[in-house]
Design a protein around this motif. Sequence first.
Motif, short mmCIF file in Angstrom:
data_model
loop_
_atom_site.label_atom_id
_atom_site.label_comp_id
_atom_site.label_asym_id
_atom_site.label_seq_id
_atom_site.Cartn_x
_atom_site.Cartn_y
_atom_site.Cartn_z
N SER A 1 0.82 -1.22 0.00
CA SER A 1 0.00 0.00 0.00
C SER A 1 0.86 1.26 0.00
O SER A 1 0.57 2.22 -0.73
CB SER A 1 -0.94 -0.01 1.21
N GLU A 2 1.91 1.28 0.82
CA GLU A 2 2.79 2.45 0.88
C GLU A 2 3.49 2.66 -0.47
O GLU A 2 3.65 3.81 -0.91
CB GLU A 2 3.84 2.27 1.99
N THR A 3 3.89 1.57 -1.10
CA THR A 3 4.52 1.67 -2.41
C THR A 3 3.56 2.26 -3.43
O THR A 3 3.93 3.15 -4.21
CB THR A 3 5.01 0.28 -2.89
N GLN A 4 2.33 1.80 -3.41
CA GLN A 4 1.33 2.30 -4.34
C GLN A 4 1.11 3.80 -4.13
O GLN A 4 1.05 4.57 -5.10
CB GLN A 4 0.02 1.54 -4.15
N PHE B 1 5.09 -4.59 -8.74
CA PHE B 1 5.55 -4.78 -7.36
C PHE B 1 6.24 -6.14 -7.22
O PHE B 1 7.34 -6.25 -6.67
CB PHE B 1 4.38 -4.67 -6.38
N ALA B 2 5.62 -7.18 -7.75
CA ALA B 2 6.17 -8.53 -7.65
C ALA B 2 7.52 -8.63 -8.37
O ALA B 2 8.43 -9.33 -7.91
CB ALA B 2 5.19 -9.55 -8.22
N ALA B 3 7.67 -7.93 -9.48
CA ALA B 3 8.92 -7.98 -10.23
C ALA B 3 10.08 -7.40 -9.44
O ALA B 3 11.23 -7.81 -9.62
CB ALA B 3 8.77 -7.23 -11.56
N PHE B 4 9.80 -6.45 -8.55
CA PHE B 4 10.85 -5.82 -7.76
C PHE B 4 10.90 -6.36 -6.33
O PHE B 4 11.66 -5.87 -5.51
CB PHE B 4 10.72 -4.30 -7.82
N LYS C 1 8.68 -10.76 -0.18
CA LYS C 1 8.71 -10.28 1.20
C LYS C 1 7.45 -9.48 1.54
O LYS C 1 7.10 -9.34 2.68
CB LYS C 1 9.94 -9.40 1.43
N GLY C 2 6.85 -8.87 0.51
CA GLY C 2 5.68 -8.02 0.73
C GLY C 2 6.05 -6.58 0.98
O GLY C 2 5.20 -5.77 1.35
N TYR C 3 7.32 -6.24 0.78
CA TYR C 3 7.77 -4.85 0.95
C TYR C 3 8.97 -4.59 0.06
O TYR C 3 9.60 -5.52 -0.45
CB TYR C 3 8.13 -4.57 2.41
N LEU C 4 9.27 -3.31 -0.15
CA LEU C 4 10.43 -2.90 -0.93
C LEU C 4 11.35 -2.05 -0.08
O LEU C 4 10.88 -1.15 0.64
CB LEU C 4 10.02 -2.10 -2.16
#
Length: 191
Positions: free
Chosen positions: A113-116, A135-138, A143-146
């Motif tokens: 959500s924060e990434t979006q 998101f999944a590609a990076f 992990k569910g986070y970047l």
Amino acid sequence: AVRRVAGAARGGGARGVVMRARGFEQQQLQQWFRQVDTDNSGQVDAKELQRALQQARMEFSLQACAMLIRMYDTKRSGTVNYGEFVNLHDFIMSVQQSFTRFDLDKNGVLDFSETQQGLKFNGFVLDGPAFQAAFAAFDPERKGYLRMDEYIQLAAFLCAAQSMFDAFDPQKTSAVHFNFNQFVYATSQLR
């Protein structure tokens, strides 16, 4: 589908909206450029950029650094001069600021959500499936986070993808038609 928000910072050299370095900051950038330019060529290549980012504790693959260079390399030489380096620096700083702003729980990573929200702030509005795929590609470890470096690479990918899409959509119809050769060319530029 990706939709750009007007006035958002993006890659693409002179076409991007960037804040220019002034005074003391410009002197610092010139000094940093000279330090990064280890071969004293007046140009920074992907290997030199990768080393500089590692010194800043950001892990970028050589491939990701090459993509960052391509975003601002107006001569298509595989390097950036000082002016292009300033634009690249401004892009990274803008994306870092959005990372910090949208790290709402201050844990040093951005969840889905924060990434979006951060990407939207930087001018990228993606539909659900496109955002999930990006998101999944990076986040290959799921992990569910970047981390900051992963978020910057995602934003750089989206800038490069938007620039490539725009090149194939000169009439601004928001739709393009590729033959296979064009598709291979376009996707190879995004690596």
